[in-house]
Enzyme design. Structure first.
Site, mmCIF file in Angstrom:
data_model
loop_
_atom_site.group_PDB
_atom_site.id
_atom_site.type_symbol
_atom_site.label_atom_id
_atom_site.label_comp_id
_atom_site.label_asym_id
_atom_site.label_seq_id
_atom_site.Cartn_x
_atom_site.Cartn_y
_atom_site.Cartn_z
ATOM 1 N N GLU A 233 97.398 -54.719 95.512
ATOM 2 C CA GLU A 233 98.620 -54.095 95.017
ATOM 3 C C GLU A 233 99.443 -53.344 96.053
ATOM 4 O O GLU A 233 99.708 -52.142 95.900
ATOM 5 C CB GLU A 233 98.277 -53.166 93.835
ATOM 6 C CG GLU A 233 97.539 -53.881 92.714
ATOM 7 C CD GLU A 233 97.322 -53.034 91.461
ATOM 8 O OE1 GLU A 233 97.318 -51.800 91.576
ATOM 9 O OE2 GLU A 233 97.169 -53.621 90.374
ATOM 10 N N GLU A 351 95.440 -59.815 87.722
ATOM 11 C CA GLU A 351 94.932 -58.703 86.906
ATOM 12 C C GLU A 351 95.771 -58.647 85.655
ATOM 13 O O GLU A 351 96.999 -58.687 85.727
ATOM 14 C CB GLU A 351 95.065 -57.335 87.600
ATOM 15 C CG GLU A 351 94.094 -57.064 88.711
ATOM 16 C CD GLU A 351 94.164 -55.601 89.215
ATOM 17 O OE1 GLU A 351 94.595 -54.710 88.463
ATOM 18 O OE2 GLU A 351 93.781 -55.381 90.368
#
Ligand SMILES: *[C@@H]1O[C@H](CO)[C@@H](O)[C@H](O)[C@H]1NC(C)=O
Ligand SMILES: *[C@@H]1O[C@H](CO)[C@@H](O)[C@H](O)[C@H]1NC(C)=O
Ligand SMILES: *[C@@H]1O[C@H](CO)[C@@H](O)[C@H](O)[C@H]1NC(C)=O
Ligand SMILES: *[C@@H]1O[C@H](CO)[C@@H](O)[C@H](O)[C@H]1NC(C)=O
Length: 468
Positions: A233, A351
């Site tokens: 991320e 995710e």
């Protein structure tokens, strides 16, 4: 997501676990000649993944996240959890695990300081003690995880550091540089400090060239590994519109390829749009910048596929269920369209999760299961019609008894029957789809054409009869 550090869990019978782990290690060593994962190195073919040596057979991913695998595998008392996780995953047809191949500094480091590796995390040595009391430093960490994934036919997406503080990440790298006397202003200097970039490259090289002590296969040659994710991320406050992360990915993706040309690479993005061409900032949660460009960054040389994450409830905290569902639909559609139009690369939802805390409004099991179905159905729908959204990985898989790692998103397959069935069914559907090789698809198409033609003929004939 920012994740909590695992704390040592309650001990189970030490000897039993030890024996189980030893047995697993023996098992893992015994099929070292298998080609790993789902049967060979994975490449990309347009907007799909294909198994090299599988005649270009497409492969779709029904996956899970378990960031904790390496750390738990390095603890003798808990290694059985890693085996259990892979076994449960394989039982539900899951074929991809996304996990951390980093732990920068801290109490349980993989890399204790720049270039200094804690062998306990990496290595599996032979057990020589007569007391049968396993010592932490003779147990595997990452090697064990890779060997177990291989043994269970599950591909690995390995992530090389974190944007967030958990397990070190950006902040730890910057601190290391400061400790060495370099002046760095913020954690985001991670992306452009030459010193830090060299630390990071050294980590990449160390992991990729590592030879697994259990299987004897170098990571860079191991078909169990689907690919490398540069960072979990990436985000950047210092340059919100995306230029810093862009430059970093443009440097690091080709660097990874220079060491390991065989595996796929992706940046690790959540999908936030930036200020470049074809970006749709209005779709970002709250309509703001997060320091990345979805389209531009995934176009970088060396980046083979695109990723998004999906957390409607935390990203749109406080908004109504309807708004969250609208966001979910827009987010997946928009990125799939971009991957198709502008990237011509596959897209994975690496995710996704929905908060499940009993008693919290909008966070009950019924709604969580509904969310699971929506995400999985959209993946299947895309995959089935040849679209670029070809897989995902839910956040996160735990085994029972791992209460300290619960974060409200966990799915414990043996305890969560409906979710387990939804996931298992989805895995089966995707597996079925990948069996439809190019030839099968052509046969199927021909059969459909024949059915249509004959239906057409019948219609004409019937009309003809009626005219008589
Ligand atoms: C890195 O980027 C930051 C933020 O834009 C800037 O302040 C800093 O000077 C840059 N450092 C280098 C070495 O370019
Ligand atoms: C989703 O897309 C529709 C149509 O493009 C738009 O009207 C709506 O505002 C979007 N919703 C969200 C939550 O982004
Ligand atoms: C879950 O929440 C929804 C909406 O708040 C509600 O309609 C439903 O009855 C709840 N289900 C359960 C099992 O509590
Ligand atoms: C899973 O698949 C089976 C067999 O196709 C079907 O009967 C069942 O209803 C499905 N379950 C769920 C929860 O989708």
């Amino acid at each position: 997501m920012a994740k909590a550090k695992p704390r040592p869990a309650a001990a189970i019978l030490l000897l039993l676990i030890f024996l189980a782990a030893a047995a697993a290690a023996v098992g893992a060593g015994s099929d070292a000649e298998t080609t790993g994962g789902g049967g060979g190195m994975v490449g990309v073919d347009g907007t799909r993944f294909a198994v090299a040596g599988g005649g270009g057979r497409p492969i779709y991913f029904s996956g899970f996240n378990a960031y904790w695998l390496m750390l738990v595998a390095s603890d003798p008392a808990r290694r059985g959890k890693v085996v259990a996780a892979f076994r449960q995953a394989a039982d539900h047809g899951l074929n991809l695990a996304r996990t951390w191949a980093f732990s920068d500094g801290g109490d349980t480091p993989l890399q204790a300081a720049p270039g200094v590796y804690d062998e306990a995390m990496f290595q599996v040595a032979t057990v020589t003690t007569v007391t049968c009391k396993p010592k932490r430093d003779v147990l595997a960490g990452l090697d064990f995880v890779v060997a177990e994934a291989r043994r269970h036919g599950i591909y690995l997406l390995l992530c090389l550091t974190n944007n967030f503080h958990d397990f070190g990440g950006k902040r730890q790298y910057v601190q290391w540089a400061r400790d060495a006397g370099h002046r760095l202003a913020t954690d985001d200097d991670f992306f452009n400090s030459t010193v830090v970039k060299d630390y990071y490259k050294n980590h990449v090289k160390t992991v990729l060239t590592r030879v697994n002590t259990l299987t004897g296969v170098a990571y860079k040659d191991d078909a169990t590994i689907l690919g490398w994710e540069l960072m979990n991320e990436p985000r950047c406050d210092a340059e919100p519109t995306g230029a810093l992360v862009q430059a970093w990915v443009e440097e690091m993706a080709p660097y990874v390829k220079s060491i390991d040309g065989g595996h796929l690479v992706t940046a690790g993005l959540e999908g936030f749009y930036g200020a470049g061409a074809h970006e749709s900032k209005d779709l970002n949660p709250w309509g703001i910048y997060y320091g990345t460009n979805f389209v531009e960054t995934h176009r970088a040389r060396g980046v083979d596929f695109a990723t998004i994450h999906l957390y409607p409830d935390v990203w749109l905290w406080g908004s109504a269920a309807d708004a969250q569902l609208a966001f979910l639909r827009n987010w997946t559609r928009s990125h799939a369209r971009d991957a198709d139009l502008y990237l011509r690369k596959p897209l994975l939802v690496t995710e996704y999760g929905k908060f499940l805390w009993e008693g919290v409004a909008g966070a009950n099991r019924t709604q969580r299961d509904y969310f699971l179905r929506l995400v999985l159905d959209s993946i299947y729908a895309s995959a089935a019609r040849g679209g670029p959204l070809v897989g995902g990985a839910f956040w996160q898989l735990l085994d029972g008894g791992m209460d300290t790692l619960r974060d409200g998103y966990e799915i414990i397959l043996p305890e969560d029957r409906l979710a387990a069935t939804i996931i298992g069914n989805h895995s089966r559907q995707l597996a079925q789809l990948s069996l439809n090789t190019g030839e099968d698809v052509e046969k199927e198409a021909a059969a459909i054409r024949r059915r249509r033609k004959s239906a057409h003929r019948n219609t004409r004939t019937q009309r003809g009869w009626s005219q008589w």
